[in-house]
Enzyme design. Structure first.
Site, PDB file in Angstrom:
ATOM      1  N   ASP A 341       0.858  -1.183   0.000  1.00 19.53           N
ATOM      2  CA  ASP A 341       0.000   0.000   0.000  1.00 19.53           C
ATOM      3  C   ASP A 341       0.889   1.226   0.000  1.00 19.53           C
ATOM      4  O   ASP A 341       2.067   1.128   0.345  1.00 19.53           O
ATOM      5  CB  ASP A 341      -0.759   0.089   1.344  1.00 19.53           C
ATOM      6  CG  ASP A 341      -1.884  -0.901   1.430  1.00 19.53           C
ATOM      7  OD1 ASP A 341      -2.296  -1.385   0.385  1.00 19.53           O
ATOM      8  OD2 ASP A 341      -2.331  -1.173   2.551  1.00 19.53           O
ATOM      9  N   ASP A 646      -5.006  -3.766   4.698  1.00 20.27           N
ATOM     10  CA  ASP A 646      -5.512  -3.359   6.016  1.00 20.27           C
ATOM     11  C   ASP A 646      -7.020  -3.492   6.167  1.00 20.27           C
ATOM     12  O   ASP A 646      -7.516  -3.698   7.251  1.00 20.27           O
ATOM     13  CB  ASP A 646      -5.059  -1.930   6.349  1.00 20.27           C
ATOM     14  CG  ASP A 646      -5.248  -0.983   5.190  1.00 20.27           C
ATOM     15  OD1 ASP A 646      -6.145  -1.224   4.385  1.00 20.27           O
ATOM     16  OD2 ASP A 646      -4.488  -0.004   5.093  1.00 20.27           O
ATOM     17  N   ASP A 650      -9.533  -6.745   2.112  1.00 14.25           N
ATOM     18  CA  ASP A 650      -8.197  -7.165   1.679  1.00 14.25           C
ATOM     19  C   ASP A 650      -7.916  -8.610   2.091  1.00 14.25           C
ATOM     20  O   ASP A 650      -6.953  -9.214   1.643  1.00 14.25           O
ATOM     21  CB  ASP A 650      -7.108  -6.280   2.317  1.00 14.25           C
ATOM     22  CG  ASP A 650      -7.073  -4.900   1.689  1.00 14.25           C
ATOM     23  OD1 ASP A 650      -7.509  -4.778   0.540  1.00 14.25           O
ATOM     24  OD2 ASP A 650      -6.603  -3.957   2.357  1.00 14.25           O
TER      25      ASP A 650
HETATM   26  P1  ATP Z   1      -3.498   3.015   0.261  1.00 11.39           P
HETATM   27  O1  ATP Z   1      -4.406   2.022  -0.397  1.00 11.39           O
HETATM   28  O2  ATP Z   1      -2.185   3.125  -0.345  1.00 11.39           O
HETATM   29  O3  ATP Z   1      -3.471   2.928   1.759  1.00 11.39           O
HETATM   30  P2  ATP Z   1      -5.233   5.297   0.368  1.00 11.39           P
HETATM   31  O4  ATP Z   1      -5.360   5.290   1.829  1.00 11.39           O
HETATM   32  O5  ATP Z   1      -5.009   6.614  -0.260  1.00 11.39           O
HETATM   33  O6  ATP Z   1      -4.109   4.415  -0.183  1.00 11.39           O
HETATM   34  P3  ATP Z   1      -7.952   4.655   0.221  1.00 11.39           P
HETATM   35  O7  ATP Z   1      -7.999   4.577   1.672  1.00 11.39           O
HETATM   36  O8  ATP Z   1      -8.662   3.638  -0.609  1.00 11.39           O
HETATM   37  O9  ATP Z   1      -6.495   4.622  -0.278  1.00 11.39           O
HETATM   38  O10 ATP Z   1      -8.424   6.107  -0.205  1.00 11.39           O
HETATM   39  C1  ATP Z   1      -8.754   6.422  -1.532  1.00 11.39           C
HETATM   40  C2  ATP Z   1      -9.184   7.876  -1.628  1.00 11.39           C
HETATM   41  O11 ATP Z   1     -10.329   8.090  -0.822  1.00 11.39           O
HETATM   42  C3  ATP Z   1      -8.138   8.854  -1.133  1.00 11.39           C
HETATM   43  O12 ATP Z   1      -7.310   9.267  -2.172  1.00 11.39           O
HETATM   44  C4  ATP Z   1      -8.971  10.009  -0.605  1.00 11.39           C
HETATM   45  O13 ATP Z   1      -9.256  10.917  -1.655  1.00 11.39           O
HETATM   46  C5  ATP Z   1     -10.261   9.350  -0.187  1.00 11.39           C
HETATM   47  N1  ATP Z   1     -10.276   9.145   1.258  1.00 11.39           N
HETATM   48  C6  ATP Z   1      -9.355   8.542   2.021  1.00 11.39           C
HETATM   49  N2  ATP Z   1      -9.703   8.511   3.309  1.00 11.39           N
HETATM   50  C7  ATP Z   1     -10.913   9.107   3.379  1.00 11.39           C
HETATM   51  C8  ATP Z   1     -11.831   9.390   4.435  1.00 11.39           C
HETATM   52  N3  ATP Z   1     -11.580   9.046   5.691  1.00 11.39           N
HETATM   53  N4  ATP Z   1     -12.973  10.021   4.124  1.00 11.39           N
HETATM   54  C9  ATP Z   1     -13.257  10.355   2.867  1.00 11.39           C
HETATM   55  N5  ATP Z   1     -12.445  10.125   1.834  1.00 11.39           N
HETATM   56  C10 ATP Z   1     -11.287   9.519   2.059  1.00 11.39           C
END
Ligand code: ATP
Length: 922
Positions: A341, A646, A650
């Site tokens: 990730d 996480d 997954d």
């Molecule tokens: P990774 O998969 O590498 O951990 P990540 O945390 O950016 O990456 P996601 O958690 O799937 O991936 O988040 C995807 C998108 O959703 C982010 O780019 C952000 O724009 C949005 N996002 C992340 N967290 C939140 C949240 N708590 N509330 C609303 N939108 C969110």
């Protein structure tokens, strides 16, 4: 609700066998709690009075049983039979020494197994569960052991239910209760009381400890904790530590069976041959046969493997990688792809909102980290005007409302509670001057749709001060822009200028920022529940974009460089925006020329996926299903891959990967359950450290085998040859056993402590299905074993002929065997590194110490009168020692020459193989 408490709590928590059939209000009253939870002091009183929320641990296996278990081993059976036969033919010394070997071996096994179990147990303790609890009206993360009846707990997808609880708020909660009820389909939950006689599997109002939330969210009132829970009543289900057999241990057990069979056949054949052809007496024949058997059996091997594994597991735990499945440790050394990730693993997860974009302007936000100290300025450096302030207030209001995170100050340090992205937005709102408590009071939250990776937004429904209701939404900009039809301008709502926002998203992502969009929408005045179609229907109003910086971890940059040297590919698979992923990927040193999105992956035909996965290193906007696709595609090319994850979704990918790695901090319980490893620091560098440790463990086990087998071979062939040719035995079985006994606790054990080889992470991963002994190593085993046998034989015959003193000749032969082993150990410390390099001697302490110990014991063996009598020995003169050293030390040189030749041959070969690092592949 009633929060007054009796001054003294009853000795036991209320039994509440009918919790599922009562209304939440009745239960709140009975447990003297309310929907804002207990007070911290009351919770403490209840814990002191009613105990911790812990299941009774299985009583540890009694020591005597663990001790007896050490004898359940094929090698030991052969040795015990040999001891029995020796005593039947009244060779008491042989019998005694065999028994001593068996006992020493069992003691080592006993102690080491105890240590390994203790290490695993402490790892289990480290990975204890946490839950989100409400106390004093505030929600925070708490160790589940501290829950008491009356606590209010929030549940969400991926959580393991921490105690038995009656649900009083439910949003599509589904729980996998297979472990309790055997029902494989997740059960739907509700808050409506069910009838008293409802069977356990159908009590939809209850969530039971140990079951897994697969979907939705809920809040529940804890009714039972510890062994009063349903699971606590089923004693076999409680967690207990068991050391599973690893593939390597299975492989070794098989090797042991084959070896024992060969040894017994050779022993029997030699005995028959000696008795019939060479006219040995029956007793002498038995003695010889036993000598061969005990010499050839590498009885120390199983213990060495367990010790090496256990020490490795302990070392990894100290470096933040907790092993949940022991067999995975062995695959670690073969890992050639790591899929990671981005957020929080490759990046620092230290989120700071830096830029805010409204429909009219950009604003910069000052201040570092999570301290709400800083201000918001127009990007031209001036303070925002009144219109702009209003726009900023609307944006920051959404950031604060649609948010479950919180920050608190502790001695000048600002700590976050909840998701770092949300914490950054919370801090942003505080910098705009909003007050979290006032805000919550003036626009109370009525309902929430929590963030889900698949939907990529979070929404919350609020009662506004003017009596209307409003939905606040924050999420990935591409997702929200798709749903927005309007934007919030200085004069109110206006049509959406999509191009403007897209250009601004590009501007932010090109700086490697994580971007969140903030939007809102009016809701019906009577709306009290929120559903996804309410959010998606009718168009949202785009309010602002927030650019959050989350720099790469410095140690991840170094770890990726290390992976590249070690022949390990690193793939970044993120839910974030493709441009952000590319910028961060480039900073990390990954090939970022091509980024493939989840949507593109969905279009690729299954047969083309493996080739694509070989070429592309960054995948963005992926779903958990995409992760599974990629794991399968990479496995089709026979890669051994480690994959991080996480979320609850997954879990399939984590199970499918050769090594599933869950995040200890931000990961869900579901991901942790599915994973073979848990990273307590969520850090990519820890994975690379664990791979290095895996390589070291494998190396050390191979080194032990390559050390033990030739010495067993040399000892056995000395006796075998003597019988075949009708000569006197150069070494008696008792003497061989003595050697085995002292070397098992010294020389062989030393190899388990060997430090990592200098080129550990500069060589390509070992081919995944390569056995323990490659032909090249087998050749070394035969070569060294043969030379050892010849040296001992020649020294024995020479001394016997010169002096006619059999006791002296045997004393020379036994000491030759030990000297030979000591010299061989010095070179066996590395499979290919040269002994003349200075770095070779780093970490040689255990090996040198073990040689010194053997020397002391050997001197006692040779010169102590009692030992001379028991083992029939004559003392050696100084000249004999010189001869011994001169005759046995060449093995060191010989193996070193073989290593040098292999290094040279490989270097020449690799010159003609572009892209192959100059390394000897053992
Ligand atoms: P990774 O998969 O590498 O951990 P990540 O945390 O950016 O990456 P996601 O958690 O799937 O991936 O988040 C995807 C998108 O959703 C982010 O780019 C952000 O724009 C949005 N996002 C992340 N967290 C939140 C949240 N708590 N509330 C609303 N939108 C969110």
């Amino acid at each position: 609700m009633n929060r007054s408490l009796p001054p003294e709590l009853p000795a036991d928590a209320p039994p509440l066998p009918d919790a599922h059939a009562r209304t939440p209000a009745e239960l709140f009253a009975q447990l003297a709690s309310s929907d804002v939870g207990l007070s911290a002091t009351e919770a403490y009183r209840r814990r002191i009075r009613w105990g911790e929320n812990r299941l009774p641990a299985n009583p540890p296996t009694p020591a005597w049983r663990r001790w007896v278990r050490q004898f359940h081993n094929l090698f030991i059976y052969v040795l015990l039979t040999s001891a029995l036969i020796s005593s039947l033919i009244q060779h008491w010394v042989d019998a005694g020494v065999i028994m001593a070997v068996v006992l020493i071996n069992a003691t080592i096994g006993f102690i080491q197994e105890g240590k390994a179990e203790a290490a695993l147990r402490s790892i289990l303790r480290l990975s204890k569960n946490q839950c989100l609890v409400m106390r004093d009206g505030q929600s925070f993360t708490l160790d589940s052991q501290l829950l008491v009846p009356g606590d209010v707990v929030a549940l969400q997808a991926g959580d393991r239910v921490p105690a038995d609880m009656r649900l009083f708020y439910n949003k599509s909660l589904r729980c996998d209760e297979a472990m309790l009820t055997g029902e494989s389909q997740p059960t739907e939950k509700s808050v409506d009381a069910v009838s008293l006689d409802t069977p356990l599997a159908e009590r939809s109002t209850m969530a039971y400890m140990g079951t897994m939330v697969t979907f939705g969210t809920a809040r529940g009132l804890v009714t039972h904790t510890g062994n009063r829970t349903q699971i606590g009543q089923i004693s076999e289900l409680v967690q207990h530590v068991a050391l599973p057999e690893t593939p390597l241990q299975r492989q070794l057990a098989q090797l042991a069976r084959q070896l024992t069979l060969v040894i017994l056949l050779v022993t029997a054949a030699t005995a028959v041959f000696g008795f019939l052809v060479r006219d040995y007496s029956l007793a002498a024949m038995f003695q010889g046969a036993i000598g061969i058997a005990v010499a050839a059996i590498p009885e120390g091997l199983p213990a060495i493997v367990t010790i090496t594994l256990a020490m490795g597991v302990e070392r990894m735990a100290r470096k933040h990688a907790l092993v949940r499945r022991l067999p995975a440790v062995e695959v670690l050394g073969a890992v050639d792809v790591i899929c990671s990730d981005k957020t929080g693993t490759l990046t620092a997860n230290a989120m700071t909102a830096r830029l805010l974009v409204t429909s009219t302007a950009r604003f910069t936000i000052s201040g570092e980290g999570y301290a709400p100290i800083g201000d918001i300025q127009h990007h031209h450096g001036r303070s925002p005007n009144e219109d702009e302030q209003q726009q900023l207030n609307t944006a920051c209001g959404i950031a604060l409302s649609c948010n479950d995170a919180n920050v608190t100050e502790d001695d000048g340090d600002w700590n976050i509670h909840g998701d770092p992205t949300e914490a950054a937005l919370h801090v942003l709102a505080l910098k705009q001057g909003l007050n979290a408590a006032d805000h919550a009071r003036h626009r109370p939250r009525l309902d929430t749709l929590p963030f889900e990776t698949e939907k990529r937004y979070m929404a919350s429904l609020h009662q506004m001060a003017n009596g209307t209701r409003e939905i606040a939404i924050k999420g990935a900009p591409d997702q929200l822009l798709h749903l927005c039809r309007y934007q919030w301008g200085p004069r109110g709502i206006e049509p959406l200028n999509k191009h403007y926002w897209e250009a601004e998203v590009n501007f932010l992502t090109n700086q490697g920022m994580r971007v969140l969009a903030l939007a809102n929408k009016a809701a019906a005045d009577n709306a009290s529940q929120l559903h996804h179609d309410q959010v998606t229907a009718g168009g949202l109003v785009m309010v602002a974009l927030v650019g959050i910086s989350d720099p790469p971890r410095a140690e991840a940059v170094a770890a990726i460089a290390q992976c590249q040297q070690a022949g390990i590919r690193v793939l970044m698979i993120t839910g974030d925006n493709p441009t952000t992923a590319a910028v961060i990927g480039r900073e990390l040193g990954l090939a970022a020329d091509r980024v493939v999105t989840g949507a593109e992956l969905d279009q690729v035909a299954a047969q083309d996926l493996p080739a694509l996965a070989e070429k592309v290193s960054i995948f963005a906007r992926t779903s958990p299903a995409n992760k599974l696709q990629l794991v399968q595609a990479l496995q089709a090319h026979r890669h051994a891959l480690a994959m991080t994850g996480d979320g609850v979704n997954d879990a399939p990918a984590l199970r499918q990967a050769d090594i599933g790695i869950a995040m200890g901090q931000k990961g869900t319980d579901a991901a942790r359950d599915a994973a073979a490893f848990v990273l307590t620091d969520d850090n990519f560098a820890t994975i690379v450290g664990a791979v290095a440790e895996g390589r070291r463990i494998h190396d050390n086990i191979v080194k032990s085998i390559v050390f033990i087998l030739p010495t067993s071979l040399a000892e056995a062939s000395v006796i075998l040859l003597a019988i075949l040719f009708g000569w006197l035995l150069p070494i008696t079985p008792a003497q061989i056993l003595w050697v085995n006994m002292i070397t098992a606790v010294t020389l062989t054990l030393a190899l388990a402590f060997e430090p990592p080889e200098a080129n550990l992470m500069q060589r390509p991963p070992r081919p995944r299905h390569q056995g323990l002994l490659t032909p090249r190593l087998l050749y070394r085993v035969m070569l060294v074993g043969g030379i050892g046998a010849a040296t001992i034989f020649l020294l024995f015959r020479w001394h016997l002929q010169r002096t006619g003193d059999i006791e002296l000749a045997r004393c020379v032969a036994v000491n030759a065997l030990v000297c030979f082993e000591a010299f061989y150990l010095l070179t066996a410390r590395s499979l290919h590194d040269a002994i003349w390099h200075r770095r070779y001697w780093a970490g040689s302490g255990p090996a040198l110490l073990s040689i010194a110990l053997v020397a002391v014991m050997q001197l006692a063996f040779t010169y102590w009168p009692l030992s001379q009598e028991v083992f029939s020995l004559a003392p050696l003169a100084p000249a004999h020692w010189l001869i011994l050293v001169a005759a046995t030390s060449p093995i060191l040189l010989l193996v070193e020459l073989e290593k040098a030749w292999l290094r040279h041959a490989h270097r020449r070969w690799s010159l003609h193989q572009p892209g192959v690092p100059g390394h000897v592949h053992f």
